[in-house]
Design a protein around this motif. Structure first.
Motif, PDB file in Angstrom:
ATOM      1  N   ARG A 157      77.703  35.204 147.282  1.00 35.46           N
ATOM      2  CA  ARG A 157      79.119  35.555 147.298  1.00 35.46           C
ATOM      3  C   ARG A 157      79.965  34.434 146.691  1.00 35.46           C
ATOM      4  O   ARG A 157      81.000  34.687 146.063  1.00 35.46           O
ATOM      5  CB  ARG A 157      79.557  35.844 148.738  1.00 35.46           C
ATOM      6  N   ALA A 158      79.496  33.190 146.813  1.00 37.32           N
ATOM      7  CA  ALA A 158      80.254  32.049 146.289  1.00 37.32           C
ATOM      8  C   ALA A 158      79.912  31.733 144.835  1.00 37.32           C
ATOM      9  O   ALA A 158      80.590  30.915 144.205  1.00 37.32           O
ATOM     10  CB  ALA A 158      79.998  30.814 147.151  1.00 37.32           C
ATOM     11  N   ALA A 159      78.882  32.370 144.291  1.00 34.34           N
ATOM     12  CA  ALA A 159      78.381  32.006 142.963  1.00 34.34           C
ATOM     13  C   ALA A 159      79.273  32.512 141.840  1.00 34.34           C
ATOM     14  O   ALA A 159      79.930  33.550 141.958  1.00 34.34           O
ATOM     15  CB  ALA A 159      76.968  32.561 142.780  1.00 34.34           C
ATOM     16  N   ARG A 160      79.270  31.750 140.737  1.00 36.10           N
ATOM     17  CA  ARG A 160      79.960  32.129 139.503  1.00 36.10           C
ATOM     18  C   ARG A 160      78.899  32.172 138.401  1.00 36.10           C
ATOM     19  O   ARG A 160      78.332  31.142 138.040  1.00 36.10           O
ATOM     20  CB  ARG A 160      81.057  31.116 139.149  1.00 36.10           C
ATOM     21  N   VAL A 161      78.632  33.364 137.889  1.00 37.34           N
ATOM     22  CA  VAL A 161      77.559  33.573 136.913  1.00 37.34           C
ATOM     23  C   VAL A 161      78.157  34.150 135.638  1.00 37.34           C
ATOM     24  O   VAL A 161      78.903  35.134 135.684  1.00 37.34           O
ATOM     25  CB  VAL A 161      76.481  34.527 137.470  1.00 37.34           C
ATOM     26  N   LEU A 162      77.808  33.552 134.502  1.00 36.12           N
ATOM     27  CA  LEU A 162      78.274  34.038 133.204  1.00 36.12           C
ATOM     28  C   LEU A 162      77.160  34.808 132.522  1.00 36.12           C
ATOM     29  O   LEU A 162      76.025  34.324 132.425  1.00 36.12           O
ATOM     30  CB  LEU A 162      78.699  32.867 132.317  1.00 36.12           C
ATOM     31  N   PRO A 178      71.447  45.621 132.398  1.00 37.36           N
ATOM     32  CA  PRO A 178      70.759  45.634 133.694  1.00 37.36           C
ATOM     33  C   PRO A 178      71.037  44.394 134.511  1.00 37.36           C
ATOM     34  O   PRO A 178      71.130  44.462 135.743  1.00 37.36           O
ATOM     35  CB  PRO A 178      69.275  45.749 133.313  1.00 37.36           C
ATOM     36  N   ALA A 179      71.176  43.240 133.843  1.00 38.02           N
ATOM     37  CA  ALA A 179      71.475  42.019 134.583  1.00 38.02           C
ATOM     38  C   ALA A 179      72.814  42.141 135.297  1.00 38.02           C
ATOM     39  O   ALA A 179      72.947  41.770 136.471  1.00 38.02           O
ATOM     40  CB  ALA A 179      71.466  40.823 133.632  1.00 38.02           C
ATOM     41  N   LEU A 180      73.822  42.661 134.618  1.00 38.66           N
ATOM     42  CA  LEU A 180      75.134  42.833 135.233  1.00 38.66           C
ATOM     43  C   LEU A 180      75.070  43.754 136.444  1.00 38.66           C
ATOM     44  O   LEU A 180      75.663  43.479 137.492  1.00 38.66           O
ATOM     45  CB  LEU A 180      76.123  43.391 134.208  1.00 38.66           C
ATOM     46  N   GLY A 189      81.284  36.470 134.902  1.00 35.01           N
ATOM     47  CA  GLY A 189      81.949  36.434 133.606  1.00 35.01           C
ATOM     48  C   GLY A 189      81.141  37.211 132.592  1.00 35.01           C
ATOM     49  O   GLY A 189      79.907  37.211 132.636  1.00 35.01           O
ATOM     50  N   VAL A 190      81.819  37.905 131.689  1.00 37.10           N
ATOM     51  CA  VAL A 190      81.155  38.695 130.649  1.00 37.10           C
ATOM     52  C   VAL A 190      81.699  38.267 129.295  1.00 37.10           C
ATOM     53  O   VAL A 190      82.914  38.340 129.065  1.00 37.10           O
ATOM     54  CB  VAL A 190      81.369  40.213 130.831  1.00 37.10           C
ATOM     55  N   VAL A 191      80.806  37.807 128.418  1.00 39.97           N
ATOM     56  CA  VAL A 191      81.195  37.411 127.067  1.00 39.97           C
ATOM     57  C   VAL A 191      80.689  38.448 126.082  1.00 39.97           C
ATOM     58  O   VAL A 191      79.478  38.693 125.992  1.00 39.97           O
ATOM     59  CB  VAL A 191      80.613  36.039 126.680  1.00 39.97           C
ATOM     60  N   ASP A 192      81.579  39.076 125.345  1.00 41.52           N
ATOM     61  CA  ASP A 192      81.190  40.007 124.281  1.00 41.52           C
ATOM     62  C   ASP A 192      82.431  40.353 123.468  1.00 41.52           C
ATOM     63  O   ASP A 192      83.471  40.679 124.043  1.00 41.52           O
ATOM     64  CB  ASP A 192      80.565  41.289 124.856  1.00 41.52           C
ATOM     65  N   VAL A 213      74.160  30.393 133.486  1.00 38.14           N
ATOM     66  CA  VAL A 213      74.407  31.337 132.395  1.00 38.14           C
ATOM     67  C   VAL A 213      73.196  32.230 132.204  1.00 38.14           C
ATOM     68  O   VAL A 213      72.053  31.744 132.167  1.00 38.14           O
ATOM     69  CB  VAL A 213      74.706  30.585 131.074  1.00 38.14           C
ATOM     70  N   LEU A 214      73.424  33.540 132.090  1.00 35.58           N
ATOM     71  CA  LEU A 214      72.397  34.485 131.655  1.00 35.58           C
ATOM     72  C   LEU A 214      72.681  34.816 130.204  1.00 35.58           C
ATOM     73  O   LEU A 214      73.760  35.316 129.873  1.00 35.58           O
ATOM     74  CB  LEU A 214      72.420  35.766 132.495  1.00 35.58           C
ATOM     75  N   ASP A 215      71.723  34.538 129.351  1.00 38.04           N
ATOM     76  CA  ASP A 215      71.913  34.657 127.910  1.00 38.04           C
ATOM     77  C   ASP A 215      71.163  35.876 127.385  1.00 38.04           C
ATOM     78  O   ASP A 215      69.949  35.856 127.234  1.00 38.04           O
ATOM     79  CB  ASP A 215      71.398  33.371 127.240  1.00 38.04           C
ATOM     80  N   GLY A 216      71.926  36.935 127.104  1.00 37.05           N
ATOM     81  CA  GLY A 216      71.356  38.138 126.501  1.00 37.05           C
ATOM     82  C   GLY A 216      71.865  38.336 125.090  1.00 37.05           C
ATOM     83  O   GLY A 216      71.959  39.478 124.619  1.00 37.05           O
ATOM     84  N   ALA A 217      72.187  37.241 124.390  1.00 38.09           N
ATOM     85  CA  ALA A 217      72.735  37.331 123.034  1.00 38.09           C
ATOM     86  C   ALA A 217      71.714  37.960 122.094  1.00 38.09           C
ATOM     87  O   ALA A 217      70.506  37.811 122.265  1.00 38.09           O
ATOM     88  CB  ALA A 217      73.129  35.951 122.523  1.00 38.09           C
ATOM     89  N   ASP A 218      72.238  38.657 121.065  1.00 40.30           N
ATOM     90  CA  ASP A 218      71.363  39.359 120.126  1.00 40.30           C
ATOM     91  C   ASP A 218      71.280  38.652 118.777  1.00 40.30           C
ATOM     92  O   ASP A 218      70.856  39.245 117.796  1.00 40.30           O
ATOM     93  CB  ASP A 218      71.854  40.795 119.914  1.00 40.30           C
ATOM     94  N   ASN A 219      71.678  37.374 118.713  1.00 39.63           N
ATOM     95  CA  ASN A 219      71.606  36.651 117.443  1.00 39.63           C
ATOM     96  C   ASN A 219      71.272  35.186 117.711  1.00 39.63           C
ATOM     97  O   ASN A 219      71.611  34.630 118.756  1.00 39.63           O
ATOM     98  CB  ASN A 219      72.922  36.777 116.670  1.00 39.63           C
ATOM     99  N   PHE A 220      70.609  34.566 116.755  1.00 36.02           N
ATOM    100  CA  PHE A 220      70.131  33.196 116.951  1.00 36.02           C
ATOM    101  C   PHE A 220      71.250  32.161 117.029  1.00 36.02           C
ATOM    102  O   PHE A 220      71.170  31.252 117.864  1.00 36.02           O
ATOM    103  CB  PHE A 220      69.128  32.830 115.857  1.00 36.02           C
TER     104      PHE A 220
END
Length: 398
Positions: free
Chosen positions: A39-44, A54-56, A68-71, A134-141
């Motif tokens: 509950r206290a965590a901050r995950v990007l 699925p991660a979200l 946080g969601v980056v896109d 950070v969870l990194d699901g980026a689709d580019n190098f």
């Protein structure tokens, strides 16, 4: 090796939260204390796509307090086969907005921070510094290396996943605790050297398999549960239905996290290849020395060829599966990999060769290779996507 919890416990749970998360509270390795940490965590989450979706969903369901969601992208119909936080009605919407709605539908108490932007060397540190991991699901190098570099500099865990066709990979990169991303993959590959899912395809359910492992690793890191994937690269083969763990080690000479790494260098610079952005030699006037044919001009030339007034080969350098989705009538197929290997153009025989791919990257490379061999090759900028947009809308986009 077990590691201390990444996040301290938050406030006591309410009676409603105890009911909602009862199945977590029953777990000896997680329990009430672990749920308060979640509950206290901050995950990007970087990328609200195949892996981020699925991660979200599972991070929200687990009760993570801030996500946080980056896109910077919008939802397209081709996304729906695997990007399960978006629906048919979301096509054309910003992905961060539809992703936020999906999270809210599962966990209304989760705070969603929308970062509708593409991370760069200026913004990455500022954005990532506000999160625990950070969870990194980026689709580019470039984005993957940028995120890995920023995480290493900040000292936060980098939960990384990658999928292609029926295969997936997952690991936790963590400078100071184990290898960072650049320790194992020290240099960005040149453009188009590694096909993307948009080129080679991906089974949607493989994204679910890998994305759920990423979410599991995030929960373990936050709560201090189990042994996280630091120092191990998990490799998934969905066709064989196997998971293999490959040991990976920190590189003491790593340009990103090694003892001699330069902390003042531009973010992401150390992992770039000198040829990473090169698309061709420059002409005397500073432009790329590559002749081009626009899609509208190509349509005119094809009509003239059909009438016997023009003679040239229209070469498609995509993969066979892409051609099954969409094709320009009258083209012949020769994948760019075969051009790299020195294969001859079917029916070339000294004629002009006009080259197209999906969007222009592979055709530019093929034109450079063919012209170096003396072939009169011309590029079609924008590829079949431009053809579909500007000439023949009946040709599907993908």
């Amino acid at each position: 090796m077990a590691r201390p919890p990444l996040v301290p416990p938050g406030p006591e749970l309410t009676a409603a939260e105890r009911t909602r998360f009862a199945r977590h509270l029953l777990l000896p390795d997680l329990g009430l204390d672990g749920q308060r940490r979640l509950r206290a965590a901050r995950v990007l989450v970087v990328g609200a796509g195949g892996l981020g979706s699925p991660a979200l969903l599972y991070l929200a369901a687990a009760g993570v307090g801030t996500i946080g969601v980056v896109d910077d992208d919008v939802v397209e119909s081709t996304n729906l086969q695997r990007q399960v936080v978006h629906g048919v009605d979301d096509v054309g919407r910003a992905k961060v907005d539809s992703a936020a709605d999906a999270v809210a539908a599962i966990s209304p108490d989760t705070v969603v921070v929308r970062h509708r932007e593409r991370l760069d060397a200026v913004t990455a540190m500022e954005v990532l510094a506000d999160y625990d991991l950070v969870l990194d699901g980026a689709d580019n190098f470039p984005t993957r290396y940028l995120v890995g570099d920023a995480c290493a500099r900040l000292g936060i865990p980098h939960v990384w996943g990658s999928v292609y066709r029926f295969d997936g990979q997952v690991s936790v990169w963590w400078a100071g605790e184990g290898p960072c991303y650049a320790c194992v993959f020290p240099q960005q590959p040149p453009p188009d050297a590694v096909p993307s899912c948009a080129v080679g395809g991906v089974l949607g359910a493989v994204c679910a398999s890998v994305g759920s492992v990423m979410a599991t690793e995030a929960v373990k890191l936050v709560t201090g549960s189990g042994e996280v994937l630091v120092g191990r690269l998990l490799v998934h083969d969905a066709l064989r239905q196997t998971w293999d763990a490959v040991p990976v080690r920190r590189d003491p000479g790593c340009a990103v996290c090694g003892a001699s790494a330069d902390a003042t260098r531009p973010l992401g610079w150390a992992t770039q290849r000198e040829d990473a952005c090169a698309a061709g030699d420059l002409a005397d006037d500073g432009s790329l020395g590559r002749p081009e044919v626009g899609v509208e001009e190509l349509a005119r030339l094809l009509a003239e060829r059909d009438a016997g007034r023009a003679d040239f080969v229209l070469l498609d350098v995509r993969e066979p599966g892409e051609r099954d989705v969409a094709a320009i009538p009258g083209s012949v197929l020769l994948p760019v990999g075969e051009v790299r290997a020195g294969a001859s153009v079917p029916g070339g025989d000294g004629r002009r060769v006009v080259v197209h791919c999906k969007a222009g990257g592979r055709s530019a490379e093929a034109v450079d290779l063919l012209r170096a061999r003396g072939v009169d090759a011309w590029d079609v900028p924008g590829g079949i996507l431009a053809w579909s947009r500007d000439v023949d809308p009946s040709v599907p986009g993908y």
